[in-house]
Design an enzyme around this catalytic site. Structure first.
Site, PDB file in Angstrom:
ATOM      1  CE  LYS A 155      16.974   6.656  -4.573  1.00  0.00           C
ATOM      2  NZ  LYS A 155      16.388   5.637  -4.411  1.00  0.00           N
ATOM      3  CG  ASP A 239      11.667   3.824  -5.482  1.00  0.00           C
ATOM      4  OD1 ASP A 239      13.335   3.398  -5.311  1.00  0.00           O
ATOM      5  OD2 ASP A 239      11.634   3.479  -6.319  1.00  0.00           O
ATOM      6  CE1 TYR A 243      18.370  10.090  -8.112  1.00  0.00           C
ATOM      7  CE2 TYR A 243      15.611   8.691  -7.539  1.00  0.00           C
ATOM      8  CZ  TYR A 243      17.414   8.990  -7.618  1.00  0.00           C
ATOM      9  OH  TYR A 243      18.084   7.797  -7.974  1.00  0.00           O
TER      10      TYR A 243
HETATM   11  P1  NAD Z   1      16.301  -4.773  -7.150  1.00  0.00           P
HETATM   12  O1  NAD Z   1      15.498  -5.892  -6.300  1.00  0.00           O
HETATM   13  O2  NAD Z   1      16.523  -5.016  -8.919  1.00  0.00           O
HETATM   14  O3  NAD Z   1      18.096  -5.682  -6.376  1.00  0.00           O
HETATM   15  C1  NAD Z   1      17.642  -5.839  -5.019  1.00  0.00           C
HETATM   16  C2  NAD Z   1      18.691  -7.015  -5.233  1.00  0.00           C
HETATM   17  O4  NAD Z   1      19.229  -7.151  -3.773  1.00  0.00           O
HETATM   18  C3  NAD Z   1      19.069  -8.695  -5.645  1.00  0.00           C
HETATM   19  O5  NAD Z   1      20.013  -8.965  -6.192  1.00  0.00           O
HETATM   20  C4  NAD Z   1      18.097  -9.121  -4.729  1.00  0.00           C
HETATM   21  O6  NAD Z   1      17.942 -10.596  -5.430  1.00  0.00           O
HETATM   22  C5  NAD Z   1      19.387  -8.867  -3.312  1.00  0.00           C
HETATM   23  N1  NAD Z   1      18.533  -9.531  -2.028  1.00  0.00           N
HETATM   24  C6  NAD Z   1      18.414  -9.924  -1.267  1.00  0.00           C
HETATM   25  N2  NAD Z   1      17.828 -10.274   0.224  1.00  0.00           N
HETATM   26  C7  NAD Z   1      16.953  -9.417  -0.800  1.00  0.00           C
HETATM   27  C8  NAD Z   1      15.643  -9.485   0.099  1.00  0.00           C
HETATM   28  N3  NAD Z   1      15.228 -10.036   1.772  1.00  0.00           N
HETATM   29  N4  NAD Z   1      14.332  -9.202  -0.492  1.00  0.00           N
HETATM   30  C9  NAD Z   1      14.633  -8.411  -2.072  1.00  0.00           C
HETATM   31  N5  NAD Z   1      15.421  -8.692  -2.737  1.00  0.00           N
HETATM   32  C10 NAD Z   1      16.579  -9.264  -1.630  1.00  0.00           C
HETATM   33  O7  NAD Z   1      16.681  -3.540  -6.795  1.00  0.00           O
HETATM   34  P2  NAD Z   1      17.412  -2.142  -7.368  1.00  0.00           P
HETATM   35  O8  NAD Z   1      16.674  -1.564  -8.111  1.00  0.00           O
HETATM   36  O9  NAD Z   1      18.750  -2.178  -7.933  1.00  0.00           O
HETATM   37  O10 NAD Z   1      17.553  -1.584  -6.515  1.00  0.00           O
HETATM   38  C11 NAD Z   1      18.815  -1.695  -5.162  1.00  0.00           C
HETATM   39  C12 NAD Z   1      18.840  -0.515  -3.939  1.00  0.00           C
HETATM   40  O11 NAD Z   1      19.556   0.629  -5.389  1.00  0.00           O
HETATM   41  C13 NAD Z   1      17.427   0.408  -3.804  1.00  0.00           C
HETATM   42  O12 NAD Z   1      18.100   1.155  -2.432  1.00  0.00           O
HETATM   43  C14 NAD Z   1      17.263   1.164  -4.707  1.00  0.00           C
HETATM   44  O13 NAD Z   1      16.829   2.582  -3.899  1.00  0.00           O
HETATM   45  C15 NAD Z   1      18.672   1.935  -5.119  1.00  0.00           C
HETATM   46  N6  NAD Z   1      18.535   2.189  -6.239  1.00  0.00           N
HETATM   47  C16 NAD Z   1      19.466   3.872  -7.220  1.00  0.00           C
HETATM   48  C17 NAD Z   1      19.779   4.123  -7.637  1.00  0.00           C
HETATM   49  C18 NAD Z   1      19.928   5.185  -7.910  1.00  0.00           C
HETATM   50  O14 NAD Z   1      19.577   4.857  -9.532  1.00  0.00           O
HETATM   51  N7  NAD Z   1      20.814   5.620  -7.550  1.00  0.00           N
HETATM   52  C19 NAD Z   1      18.395   3.252  -9.127  1.00  0.00           C
HETATM   53  C20 NAD Z   1      17.416   2.457  -9.009  1.00  0.00           C
HETATM   54  C21 NAD Z   1      18.195   1.954  -7.490  1.00  0.00           C
END
Ligand code: NAD
Length: 409
Positions: A155, A239, A243
């Site tokens: 999401k 973000d 929720y």
């Molecule tokens: P994050 O930044 O920690 O991870 C993103 C990953 O994508 C990294 O490994 C990064 O290197 C990679 N990436 C690839 N191309 C990129 C670019 N152009 N710019 C930046 N990063 C790039 O983020 P996250 O917190 O893991 O979030 C990722 C997804 O998960 C988002 O869509 C977020 O909304 C979702 N999320 C969901 C929950 C949940 O509880 N369901 C919790 C956190 C995040």
């Protein structure tokens, strides 16, 4: 933390222990008296503590090894009974190799963003789980569908409605399934809240109130893209406010027909050059329920939801933690032992694929939240009341579709 061995052993314990209910103020007995939905009968296989044999579990490729993937999702495969991790997609090969070694993924299952399309030839991958910044969900979903894989997408589904529509169309064209990862819809406190409201014990819902926020840190790479409009879509609403929106919809069991909002970004805070900080909004539901709530990227961490009904109040606080929710219904406090929400949602998607069952959060459901969030932002920008009565009805209510036991009963 992924490198903390205690987190893995804790999860194994949780997966094995599964069923315990931690007695809240009311004790376990009262919690078990709570009503379940009319069609909410347990699925024996999903409730079983025994995983399916590995050769019958579906193989997942995790795309993006960031905070969520490494902090929660990789470990969740330990608790899952129908899903196993068989491939990793990352821009950092050294990191991917380390993660692969830890979780038993073969080197042949490591891809980068450029050679990702070769996954089409990988028979060990059935599902692609997209855990990338929001704007990358569409291109990777389309590539995954082109490769003939099913897609589980984090999401928010995308940053705009056109991307959502394109993802749904790509899934249809490939005859593959698409699910958006709304983990709270598999979480026992949220499910208990839904079922109690559907049962009518508390009377009609009058008001849902929610405040969900946290402070962003521009030094954290995971927050840097969140403060970038092109990658994130918008600020706190897309973000974490999502929720509150999603919960209001699944708690009331209806779709909002109009929204109003106010937006705020502190003028001198460099975090909010591109995205909003605070969104305060209201929604009107057709049955008479109202929502008012807020989300922010500078609040101290909070995720509280209250539902006020004619015959009592329920409070989910916290409502969306990874491991520790708390539900109060009138004066009864209910606290289930932790289960892995990510494992449960992956198992649900596997069942939907193998047994062709309805998906609780399909592409249309993800798109509905995106369209509503865009309407909320438009209401905030224009000061107008925006009609959202476009006739959407969700395909499957989690209150009746997600089995009761989920490893906790
Ligand atoms: P994050 O930044 O920690 O991870 C993103 C990953 O994508 C990294 O490994 C990064 O290197 C990679 N990436 C690839 N191309 C990129 C670019 N152009 N710019 C930046 N990063 C790039 O983020 P996250 O917190 O893991 O979030 C990722 C997804 O998960 C988002 O869509 C977020 O909304 C979702 N999320 C969901 C929950 C949940 O509880 N369901 C919790 C956190 C995040």
């Amino acid at each position: 933390m992924p490198n903390d061995p205690s987190s893995l052993s804790r999860r194994k314990f949780v997966a094995a222990a599964g069923a315990a209910l931690v007695a809240g103020a009311a004790g376990a007995g009262q919690a078990q008296e709570l009503p379940s939905g009319p069609a909410g009968r347990p699925d024996p296989s999903l409730g079983s503590p025994e995983p399916l044999p590995l050769d019958r579990q579906l193989g997942f490729a995790v795309v993006g090894l960031g905070k969520l993937a490494l902090g929660e999702i990789m470990d969740a495969f330990t608790a899952a009974r129908r899903a196993k991790v068989t491939a990793l997609v990352s821009g950092n090969r050294d990191k991917a190799l380390r993660v692969a070694a830890r979780y038993g993924v073969p080197e042949s299952g490591i891809y980068d963003y450029a050679n990702f399309d070769r996954i089409a030839d990988d028979p060990n991958v059935d599902v692609v789980y997209i855990v990338l910044p929001n704007a990358l969900h569409r291109p990777f979903a389309k590539r995954a569908f082109r490769a003939g894989k099913h897609v589980l997408c984090e999401k928010p589904m995308a940053t705009n409605a056109e991307d959502c529509a394109a993802m749904i169309a790509a899934g249809r064209a490939a005859n593959r399934k698409l699910m958006v990862a709304y983990r709270c819809q598999f979480e026992p406190h949220n499910l208990t809240a839904m079922r109690t409201l559907r049962h009518g014990d508390l009377g009609p819902v009058r008001v849902v109130t929610a405040d969900i926020g946290r402070a962003t840190d521009p030094r954290d790479p995971a927050d840097q893209w969140r403060l970038n409009r092109a990658l994130a879509g918008s600020g706190s609403l897309f973000d974490i406010g999502i929720y509150a929106l999603n919960a209001a919809r699944f708690l009331v069991g209806e779709e909002p027909v109009e929204v109003r909002a106010q937006l705020y970004a502190p003028p001198n805070d460099p975090r909010f050059r591109e995205v909003e900080d605070v969104v305060v909004w209201t929604m009107r539901f057709p049955g008479g329920a109202q929502f008012h709530g807020s989300t922010s990227y500078s609040y101290g961490f909070t995720n509280c939801i209250q539902v006020t009904c004619d015959r009592g109040v329920m409070v989910l606080d916290p409502s969306m933690e990874y491991h520790a929710q708390r539900l109060r219904i009138r004066d009864r406090v209910i606290q289930w032992s932790p289960i892995d929400q990510f494992a449960r949602e992956m198992d649900h998607f596997c069942m939907a694929i193998t047994d062709n069952l309805p998906i609780v959060a399909d592409g249309a459901e993800g798109m509905q939240d995106v369209k509503l969030m865009l309407a909320i932002l438009e209401a905030g920008r224009t000061g107008r009341t925006i009609s959202t009565d476009w006739g959407y009805r969700r395909a499957a209510d989690p209150a009746t579709t997600v089995p009761d036991n989920l490893g906790v009963a």
